[in-house]
Write a protein that holds these residues in place. Structure first.
Motif: not given
Length: 141
Positions: A91-96, A106-109, A113-119, A135-137
């Motif tokens: 697996v190369a990437q994880m979403f949540l 949100k602080r933990l993610y 290293g999780f980055v917001p990419i959408g809503r 928030i999609v990360m």
């Protein structure tokens, strides 16, 4: 996680979340072959997680630590273990998705290293019949 764990998991889910998954949701995830794990400390269950993997992507659907263990770094430890497991599967990437109101998550993610990419508008149920965005990360592994 296996079928014998579901009563405990569902009980914790009802304590931890205002709009909890049902036993059926967890049972369906197990039946469908999702990655479902429990984290234990000193022989005691302290958290659970469910992930869906498709090709080289994972979607973290649920990760929860029992309330009395919040603030001890177990969420990060659990994420480490989950990420190690799925990296080994290619697996190369994880979403949540996370509620904007869930400051601790949100602080933990973000720290992980999780980055917001959408809503996702009106994704989660909220009080009084309202809906809350998600928030999609994304995390590159």
């Amino acid at each position: 996680m296996n079928i014998d764990d579901l009563a405990w998991v569902e009980g914790q889910e009802r304590v931890l979340h205002p709009f909890p998954w049902t036993m059926g949701n967890f049972s369906d995830a197990l039946e469908a072959g999702y990655i479902a794990r429990i984290i234990c400390v000193d022989g005691r269950n302290v958290g659970y997680a469910v992930m869906l993997t498709v090709l080289d992507e994972a979607h973290l659907l649920n990760i929860s630590i029992v309330r009395e263990c919040h603030g001890q770094g177990l969420g990060r430890t659990f994420l480490d273990a989950l990420c190690d497991e799925i990296r080994k599967r290619g697996v190369a990437q994880m979403f949540l998705e996370v509620r904007p109101s869930n400051e601790a998550a949100k602080r933990l993610y973000t720290a992980y290293g999780f980055v917001p990419i959408g809503r996702r508008k009106r994704y989660y149920p909220a009080a009084d019949g309202e809906r809350e965005d998600a928030i999609v990360m994304r995390l590159g592994l």
